[in-house]
Design a protein around this motif. Structure first.
Motif, PDB file in Angstrom:
ATOM      1  N   ASP A  22       0.849  -1.180   0.000  1.00  0.00           N
ATOM      2  CA  ASP A  22       0.000   0.000   0.000  1.00  0.00           C
ATOM      3  C   ASP A  22       0.889   1.236   0.000  1.00  0.00           C
ATOM      4  O   ASP A  22       1.786   1.374   0.848  1.00  0.00           O
ATOM      5  N   ALA A  23       0.671   2.149  -0.951  1.00  0.00           N
ATOM      6  CA  ALA A  23       1.559   3.294  -1.106  1.00  0.00           C
ATOM      7  C   ALA A  23       1.500   4.246   0.083  1.00  0.00           C
ATOM      8  O   ALA A  23       2.499   4.884   0.417  1.00  0.00           O
ATOM      9  N   ALA A  24       0.354   4.342   0.737  1.00  0.00           N
ATOM     10  CA  ALA A  24       0.202   5.282   1.842  1.00  0.00           C
ATOM     11  C   ALA A  24       0.798   4.759   3.142  1.00  0.00           C
ATOM     12  O   ALA A  24       1.505   5.474   3.848  1.00  0.00           O
ATOM     13  N   SER A  25       0.554   3.490   3.439  1.00  0.00           N
ATOM     14  CA  SER A  25       0.944   2.940   4.741  1.00  0.00           C
ATOM     15  C   SER A  25       2.181   2.054   4.693  1.00  0.00           C
ATOM     16  O   SER A  25       2.816   1.805   5.717  1.00  0.00           O
ATOM     17  N   GLY A  26       2.510   1.539   3.506  1.00  0.00           N
ATOM     18  CA  GLY A  26       3.608   0.588   3.402  1.00  0.00           C
ATOM     19  C   GLY A  26       3.219  -0.826   3.776  1.00  0.00           C
ATOM     20  O   GLY A  26       4.060  -1.726   3.789  1.00  0.00           O
ATOM     21  N   LYS A  27       1.936  -1.054   4.058  1.00  0.00           N
ATOM     22  CA  LYS A  27       1.480  -2.392   4.408  1.00  0.00           C
ATOM     23  C   LYS A  27       1.687  -3.334   3.226  1.00  0.00           C
ATOM     24  O   LYS A  27       1.281  -3.061   2.111  1.00  0.00           O
ATOM     25  N   GLN A  28       2.332  -4.457   3.513  1.00  0.00           N
ATOM     26  CA  GLN A  28       2.604  -5.430   2.463  1.00  0.00           C
ATOM     27  C   GLN A  28       1.348  -6.242   2.162  1.00  0.00           C
ATOM     28  O   GLN A  28       0.811  -6.925   3.025  1.00  0.00           O
ATOM     29  N   LEU A  29       0.871  -6.153   0.928  1.00  0.00           N
ATOM     30  CA  LEU A  29      -0.332  -6.869   0.524  1.00  0.00           C
ATOM     31  C   LEU A  29      -0.012  -8.314   0.172  1.00  0.00           C
ATOM     32  O   LEU A  29      -0.798  -9.219   0.460  1.00  0.00           O
ATOM     33  N   TRP A  30       1.120  -8.517  -0.458  1.00  0.00           N
ATOM     34  CA  TRP A  30       1.617  -9.868  -0.704  1.00  0.00           C
ATOM     35  C   TRP A  30       3.089  -9.790  -1.058  1.00  0.00           C
ATOM     36  O   TRP A  30       3.611  -8.734  -1.408  1.00  0.00           O
ATOM     37  N   ARG A  31       3.742 -10.927  -0.950  1.00  0.00           N
ATOM     38  CA  ARG A  31       5.154 -11.060  -1.301  1.00  0.00           C
ATOM     39  C   ARG A  31       5.349 -12.451  -1.876  1.00  0.00           C
ATOM     40  O   ARG A  31       4.844 -13.435  -1.334  1.00  0.00           O
ATOM     41  N   THR A  32       6.053 -12.528  -3.000  1.00  0.00           N
ATOM     42  CA  THR A  32       6.267 -13.818  -3.645  1.00  0.00           C
ATOM     43  C   THR A  32       7.696 -13.910  -4.140  1.00  0.00           C
ATOM     44  O   THR A  32       8.399 -12.896  -4.235  1.00  0.00           O
ATOM     45  N   LYS A  33       8.123 -15.118  -4.471  1.00  0.00           N
ATOM     46  CA  LYS A  33       9.454 -15.340  -5.015  1.00  0.00           C
ATOM     47  C   LYS A  33       9.332 -15.737  -6.482  1.00  0.00           C
ATOM     48  O   LYS A  33       8.507 -16.576  -6.838  1.00  0.00           O
ATOM     49  N   ALA A  34      10.176 -15.141  -7.308  1.00  0.00           N
ATOM     50  CA  ALA A  34      10.127 -15.414  -8.744  1.00  0.00           C
ATOM     51  C   ALA A  34      10.658 -16.798  -9.081  1.00  0.00           C
ATOM     52  O   ALA A  34      10.379 -17.328 -10.154  1.00  0.00           O
ATOM     53  N   GLY A  35      11.426 -17.381  -8.173  1.00  0.00           N
ATOM     54  CA  GLY A  35      12.017 -18.687  -8.453  1.00  0.00           C
ATOM     55  C   GLY A  35      13.335 -18.593  -9.180  1.00  0.00           C
ATOM     56  O   GLY A  35      13.928 -19.609  -9.543  1.00  0.00           O
ATOM     57  N   THR A  36      13.830 -17.384  -9.382  1.00  0.00           N
ATOM     58  CA  THR A  36      15.113 -17.147 -10.024  1.00  0.00           C
ATOM     59  C   THR A  36      15.610 -15.774  -9.604  1.00  0.00           C
ATOM     60  O   THR A  36      14.821 -14.933  -9.148  1.00  0.00           O
ATOM     61  N   GLU A  37      16.898 -15.545  -9.731  1.00  0.00           N
ATOM     62  CA  GLU A  37      17.412 -14.210  -9.482  1.00  0.00           C
ATOM     63  C   GLU A  37      16.904 -13.261 -10.558  1.00  0.00           C
ATOM     64  O   GLU A  37      16.702 -13.654 -11.710  1.00  0.00           O
ATOM     65  N   LEU A  38      16.702 -12.004 -10.173  1.00  0.00           N
ATOM     66  CA  LEU A  38      16.168 -11.010 -11.099  1.00  0.00           C
ATOM     67  C   LEU A  38      17.237  -9.987 -11.443  1.00  0.00           C
ATOM     68  O   LEU A  38      18.155  -9.722 -10.651  1.00  0.00           O
ATOM     69  N   SER A  39      17.104  -9.386 -12.619  1.00  0.00           N
ATOM     70  CA  SER A  39      18.054  -8.370 -13.070  1.00  0.00           C
ATOM     71  C   SER A  39      17.376  -7.086 -13.532  1.00  0.00           C
ATOM     72  O   SER A  39      18.064  -6.111 -13.828  1.00  0.00           O
ATOM     73  N   ALA A  40      16.044  -7.054 -13.601  1.00  0.00           N
ATOM     74  CA  ALA A  40      15.341  -5.858 -14.083  1.00  0.00           C
ATOM     75  C   ALA A  40      13.892  -5.868 -13.628  1.00  0.00           C
ATOM     76  O   ALA A  40      13.265  -6.918 -13.536  1.00  0.00           O
ATOM     77  N   GLY A  41      13.358  -4.702 -13.380  1.00  0.00           N
ATOM     78  CA  GLY A  41      11.959  -4.536 -13.014  1.00  0.00           C
ATOM     79  C   GLY A  41      11.779  -3.207 -12.303  1.00  0.00           C
ATOM     80  O   GLY A  41      12.752  -2.538 -11.988  1.00  0.00           O
ATOM     81  N   VAL A  42      10.539  -2.800 -12.084  1.00  0.00           N
ATOM     82  CA  VAL A  42       9.318  -3.548 -12.347  1.00  0.00           C
ATOM     83  C   VAL A  42       8.546  -2.839 -13.454  1.00  0.00           C
ATOM     84  O   VAL A  42       8.571  -1.607 -13.547  1.00  0.00           O
ATOM     85  N   GLY A  43       7.816  -3.610 -14.288  1.00  0.00           N
ATOM     86  CA  GLY A  43       6.897  -3.025 -15.238  1.00  0.00           C
ATOM     87  C   GLY A  43       5.484  -3.472 -14.930  1.00  0.00           C
ATOM     88  O   GLY A  43       5.256  -4.627 -14.574  1.00  0.00           O
ATOM     89  N   THR A  44       4.513  -2.577 -15.050  1.00  0.00           N
ATOM     90  CA  THR A  44       3.109  -2.935 -14.822  1.00  0.00           C
ATOM     91  C   THR A  44       2.188  -1.958 -15.522  1.00  0.00           C
ATOM     92  O   THR A  44       2.523  -0.775 -15.679  1.00  0.00           O
TER      93      THR A  44
END
Length: 386
Positions: free
Chosen positions: A89-111
């Motif tokens: 949540d942008a206002a409070s910082g409350k984490q709505l969910w967290r997941t693992k991609a299953g691999t190391e990442l090198s770029a992001g995020v796009g939405t």
């Protein structure tokens, strides 16, 4: 990204990626004497604007790459090098969910608010729904350093060998591919992309900015932001390091050893350019274009004419990040994770805020009344301007 002083061998990287990349912006010439410039010391500041850290989140270290947070409605999506992706949540910082991609990442995020896309360290594009469920994976030809973008049902991703691919947003199936040539030497940075209606505008090596039709990959226009100068390949490196910015029908960008400028987003015609060398991107608002140079000076240019409005050189060699404009201030991070707030009117210092002591990376984000910054060590910090 910030880089060591070594120059990557031309032949080796040519075999690996189809072109060579320089791992360093801080010391491009391996035969020159080491630079002795010291980062400017920070003087005591009597702030005239109230800022505070509203919330922080640890998403994992970025490693040798760069990540930028992305806005999705009233939430922020972030990712880190270890493969963690989170929506908060942008206002409070409350984490709505967290997941693992299953691999190391090198770029992001796009939405686009319906789909989340990131780049895997081994050249994969990974897509998730807005609840964090993995939808598909698509393999590209080489490493991905630029955050993929989503628009009109197409995901656009660019790999290090400068191959641009349009993927079906529902399935990950390749719809089109564009291969662009690269100069003998390029910087290992994260040139950005942005959606412009039915087009995608992509920053490319050699200081070029190109527009393609999203549906087909057909070229719309192509222009030079940075013009290569010098007798050697090293002197002629002029890559765009940060993300271009779209504002009221204009796209503005800056290149290393090149220029800063604004262009018509519909046809690529030049509105204005000025000589400037920068490793990072620009910020744009109604009146100004803000750009730090590679020596740590922050410039403000009048958006209509390109004339120089002001310059602040009191942050010399502090390795400034892409800036962000908000209200009466322009904010920029440095190599120690300190965010400096300057007056957008005259460049005077207004306030200062600390994050985690590591460099601010990527492109900062405006989310409501908060400015969101991500650091090399993986802290996502929301700073409230009051």
């Amino acid at each position: 990204m910030r880089i060591s002083s070594k120059l990557v061998g031309v032949g080796v990287l040519a075999l690996m990626t189809g072109c060579s990349s320089l791992p360093s912006l801080s010391s491009l010439n391996p035969f020159s004497k080491p630079k002795t410039e010291q980062p400017a010391a920070l003087v005591e500041l009597k702030g005239t604007m109230a800022v505070r850290t509203a919330w922080k989140l640890d998403i994992g270290k970025a490693g040798s790459t760069s990540f930028s947070p992305a806005l999705a409605g009233n939430t922020v999506v972030v990712a880190g090098g270890d493969g963690d992706i989170a929506r908060v949540d942008a206002a409070s910082g409350k984490q709505l969910w967290r997941t693992k991609a299953g691999t190391e990442l090198s770029a992001g995020v796009g939405t686009d608010g319906n789909l989340i896309v990131v780049g895997g360290a081994k050249g994969t594009v990974l897509a998730f729904d807005m609840d964090g469920n993995k939808l598909w994976t698509s393999q590209l030809s080489s490493e991905i350093l630029s955050a993929p973008v989503v628009g009109q049902g197409i995901v656009v991703a660019r790999s290090l060998d400068n191959r641009i691919v349009g993927l079906d947003a529902k399935t990950g199936e390749k719809k089109w591919t564009v291969q662009r040539t690269s100069p003998a030497l390029t910087l290992r940075t994260s040139p950005g992309m942005l959606i412009n209606g039915s087009d995608v505008i992509i920053a490319q090596p050699a200081g070029r900015l190109s527009s393609f039709i999203l549906a087909t990959g057909a070229p719309r226009w192509d222009l030079e932001v940075g013009v290569a100068r010098g007798a050697t390949e090293l002197e002629r490196v002029t890559d765009i390091g940060g993300a271009p910015v779209l504002f009221e029908g204009e796209v503005c960008a800056v290149s290393y050893q090149g220029r800063v400028g604004c262009f018509d987003a519909a046809n690529g015609s030049v509105k204005w350019t000025r000589d400037l060398s920068s490793e990072v991107g620009v910020a744009v608002d109604q009146r100004f274009v803000f750009a730090p140079d590679d020596k740590g000076a922050l410039f403000a240019f009048n958006r209509d004419t390109g004339s120089n409005a002001w310059k602040n050189d009191k942050l010399a060699f502090r390795r400034l990040s892409t800036p962000v404009s908000y209200g009466r201030a322009v904010a920029v991070g440095d190599y120690q994770g300190i965010v400096h707030f300057l007056s957008r009117e005259d460049g005077s210092f207004l306030a200062r805020a600390a994050t985690d002591g590591s460099a601010v990376i990527g492109t900062p984000l405006v989310a409501g009344s908060h400015l969101i910054f991500q650091t090399q060590n993986g802290t996502v910090a929301a700073i409230a301007v009051e």
